[in-house]
Write a protein that holds these residues in place. Structure first.
Motif: not given
Length: 338
Positions: A186-187, A229-230, A256-262
């Motif tokens: 994720l650039a 990021g999400a 932001g990735c953590y938000d999507v995982f949730a």
């Protein structure tokens, strides 16, 4: 009660006012005998004398101030950098005016003009974009500039950055050593040199590890932010691409990735491993604690301030850049793929 004057300090210390003035100015204090300087400083403290920086700047044509231009003061990357800058400047008798641009070019231009109206002697800039007309214009006008964390295409200016190539190589090598073969990136924004250099380093690191460089697994984020990021990870997951690990352009993008995982009921690192970049504060308190590439924030600030002071003292000095080594901090967000 009347305000104490320089003449009062000089009379109390038993020296000429010019000597008192030199002793009270950190930049000229070495010109004064050490014992005399201590006597003047004690006298000034005893009567509560404070030098007038405005009067001094009018007399010397130097303000002993610099401007610090930050893109986003809410980004935890910047406080330790600012701390390093201020520690060096304070020792040298300088102060910093700090402005926040919110990544808005119009706001940035207004803030920079405000700093220049205050007669700052130079600027430390953390907002540089690859194509940055304002910085080009300032450079042509002879404004002393030092760039932090980024560079401008085709413009040779003093700069301090972390070694992005080495940091990304560490991240990819770590994931490859765990057995990951399909790694996404994720650039960061490609209008910034940091976004470009880390994306390029990611492609090179894949090849160095003998892994395929699949362009479908690289998604650009519009900003260095958690929300971007999400959004980027959602696009990647919705595309149906297969991958088991992510190298994020920075720590905010990783969060932001953590938000999507949730949102999607995914577990990190069981379903997906993530590596960030920057080592922001409190990443060890995340669940799971984030594996990341640490850059020496405070040292970046220290070196930037030193470069600017060198430029102020030697305006004709050839611009030099400082590249600082990163390190990998392994925590619980990375594990072998299932």
């Amino acid at each position: 009660m009347t305000t104490p004057t320089l003449r009062d300090v000089a009379q109390l210390a038993g020296v000429h006012p010019a000597t008192a003035s030199r002793a009270l100015n950190p930049q000229t204090r070495p010109l004064v005998n050490a014992e005399t300087a201590r006597k003047v400083l004690r006298a000034a403290e005893s009567i509560g004398y404070q030098p007038n920086p405005i009067a001094r700047s009018l007399k010397t044509a130097r303000s002993a101030t610099v401007g610090l231009v930050i893109p986003d003061l809410t980004n935890p990357l910047f406080p330790p950098i600012v701390r390093g800058i201020e520690d060096v400047l304070t020792t040298a008798g300088y102060n910093a005016w700090i402005v926040n641009t919110d990544n808005d070019p119009g706001r940035e231009e207004r803030q920079v003009e405000s700093l220049r109206s205050r007669q700052v002697e130079g600027l430390i800039v953390a907002t540089a974009r690859r194509d940055h007309p304002l910085l080009l214009r300032l450079h042509r006008q002879g404004v002393r500039l030092v760039l932090v964390n980024r560079r401008v295409d085709g413009l040779e200016l003093p700069s301090v950055t972390a070694d992005d190539d080495a940091g990304i190589a560490m991240a990819v090598a770590h994931l490859a050593s765990l057995g990951h073969t399909k790694i996404a990136h994720l650039a960061g924004p490609q209008q910034t040199s940091t976004g470009v250099s880390r994306a390029r380093a990611f492609r090179h690191a894949l090849l160095d590890q003998g892994l395929a460089d699949d362009p479908r697994l690289t998604v650009e984020c519009g900003y260095w932010s958690e929300a971007e990021g999400a959004q980027a990870l959602r696009r990647l997951l919705d595309s149906g691409a297969e991958f088991t690990a992510i190298v994020a352009g920075n720590d905010l993008i990783a969060l932001g990735c953590y938000d999507v995982f949730a949102e999607r009921g995914m577990t990190c690192p069981d379903d997906m491993s993530v590596v960030g970049f920057n080592e922001m504060p409190f990443l060890d308190k995340m669940r799971p604690p984030l594996t990341t590439v640490a850059i020496p924030h405070y040292e970046i600030g220290v070196e930037a301030a030193r470069l600017l002071l060198d430029t102020i003292e030697e305006p004709d000095r050839h611009p030099r850049s400082v590249l600082l080594a990163p390190s990998l901090v392994v925590r619980a967000s990375t594990a072998p793929p299932r």
